[in-house]
Enzyme design. Structure first.
Site, short mmCIF file in Angstrom:
data_model
loop_
_atom_site.label_atom_id
_atom_site.label_comp_id
_atom_site.label_asym_id
_atom_site.label_seq_id
_atom_site.Cartn_x
_atom_site.Cartn_y
_atom_site.Cartn_z
N ARG A 16 -5.69 -2.59 -4.90
CA ARG A 16 -4.94 -1.74 -3.58
C ARG A 16 -3.61 -1.21 -4.08
O ARG A 16 -3.16 -0.18 -3.66
CB ARG A 16 -4.85 -2.94 -2.60
CG ARG A 16 -4.21 -2.30 -1.39
CD ARG A 16 -4.27 -3.40 -0.02
NE ARG A 16 -3.43 -4.33 -0.26
CZ ARG A 16 -3.29 -5.47 0.65
NH1 ARG A 16 -4.28 -5.24 1.82
NH2 ARG A 16 -2.76 -6.20 0.52
N LYS A 28 -0.33 0.56 1.65
CA LYS A 28 0.79 -0.58 1.72
C LYS A 28 2.12 -0.06 1.52
O LYS A 28 2.49 -0.30 0.35
CB LYS A 28 0.34 -1.99 1.28
CG LYS A 28 0.94 -3.15 1.99
CD LYS A 28 0.27 -4.51 1.45
CE LYS A 28 0.75 -5.58 2.13
NZ LYS A 28 0.37 -5.75 3.62
#
Length: 363
Positions: free
Chosen positions: A112, A212
């Site tokens: 991620r 993120k």
């Protein structure tokens, strides 16, 4: 109405009066500089301030790629004010749980992080395959200040660079910190909370919602509004009125037909805890008959109020039961069987993961 001449006189008198007042104030300032001038801090005062700043924090260790070294003294774990992550929010981050000398879901978090870095156009300062060793070294050192039973949290931040107050990226820099976590089992978060849907905060654009990044203004406002109104994290809705995510967590519900429903990820981050729980649901809970179906779908607040037998938040290493949503009781008002099963699963799952070579820095 004032004539042009009268207006000219008025403006000049005002200007003269203003200048006279400023001159008088300046004269007073010069007469008593000790009481009006902002003092200049000494090096000793700054060092004491930094020591006081970190006094209550349980920060165990930090890594800085500029130095390519571990920083042991919390007083020195700082960022430059001209870091672009600070003044432009041009940075990404990720965080994960560490327990029993093991790193939980390291591979998922690194994938991620790489995706977020690619979208944010921030290159890593070194090959990503060497990041794993640096993380394990940092954690090994952190364990010289912690026990095996302590729950640790690893946070890493990738900034687009430092060195000026401009907007274009500079040479990227990676920071990582290890902090002690807080007990969860047996707390209010473990047993259940009251939550609110927050409609005052606009939905994030997909480019920010699906990575993120360090741009958490909308998340922070959602949490602030929820706290002010008696909620926990606050849950957002998109432009069509469908649930998206909480300020720090994914959301999901189990309806009265034993179907697990969670919002589509068009405007929400794909949380690693949610993904791990979905894997467990598919592999175990469906086969045990605790669930009949798993689906990503558009969920309205009304559907959440009326059909939820269970409602939960997925974030970090926590599954938080929601007992009331906007004042509507969820199910029987108590933690449900699926929520408890997922809490038990994550608790046991923390024993799995990449092993940390704790003996590396042991004295």
């Amino acid at each position: 109405m004032l004539s042009r001449a009268a207006g000219f006189v008025f403006k000049n008198r005002f200007k003269t009066s203003l200048l006279r007042g400023l001159a008088t104030q300046q004269k007073k300032n010069n007469m008593d500089t000790s009481s009006t001038n902002t003092p200049v801090a000494s090096r000793a005062e700054i060092q004491q301030w930094l020591k006081d700043t970190y006094k209550e924090e349980s920060i165990l260790a930090m890594y800085n790629s500029r130095l390519d070294k571990i920083i042991a003294d919390p007083d020195l774990m700082n960022l430059p004010i001209h870091d672009h992550m600070v003044h432009r929010a041009h940075g990404i981050y990720d965080s994960l749980s560490v327990r029993h000398h093991r790193v939980h879901l390291l591979d998922k978090h690194l994938r991620r992080l790489e995706h977020s870095a690619s979208v944010a156009r921030i290159p890593f300062p070194f090959p990503t395959d060497s990041l794993v060793q640096k993380i394990l070294d940092l954690l090994a050192f952190a364990y010289t200040k912690a026990t095996k039973e302590d729950l640790l949290n690893l946070r890493f931040y990738l900034s687009s660079g430092d060195g000026d107050f401009g907007i274009l990226p500079k040479e990227s820099v990676l920071y990582a910190v290890v902090v002690k976590g807080h007990p969860y089992k047996g707390t209010k978060l473990y047993d259940g909370v009251s939550e609110l849907i927050i409609k005052d905060v606009p939905v994030k654009p997909p480019i920010l919602a699906t990575i993120k990044s360090t741009n958490y203004l909308l998340n922070a406002l959602t949490a602030v509004f929820a706290k002010e109104r008696g909620g926990y994290l606050g849950i957002n809705v998109d432009n069509n009125g469908f649930l998206t995510e909480a300020s720090l967590a994914n959301v999901g519900l189990v309806n009265h037909r034993k179907e697990f429903l969670t919002p589509k990820l068009d405007n929400a981050l794909q949380g690693t805890t949610l993904v791990r729980c979905l894997e467990h649901m598919e592999k175990t809970l469906l086969k045990e008959g605790k669930l009949a179906k798993i689906e990503f779908k558009d969920i309205t607040p009304e559907e959440a109020y009326e059909s939820s037998a269970e409602f939960m938040l997925f974030g970090g290493d926590k599954i938080v039961p929601v007992l009331t949503l906007d004042g509507h009781r969820i199910g029987n008002g108590k933690k449900g069987l699926v929520t408890q099963a997922l809490q038990d699963f994550i608790e046991n799952d923390l024993f799995d993961g990449e092993e940390i070579p704790v003996q590396k820095y042991a004295k």
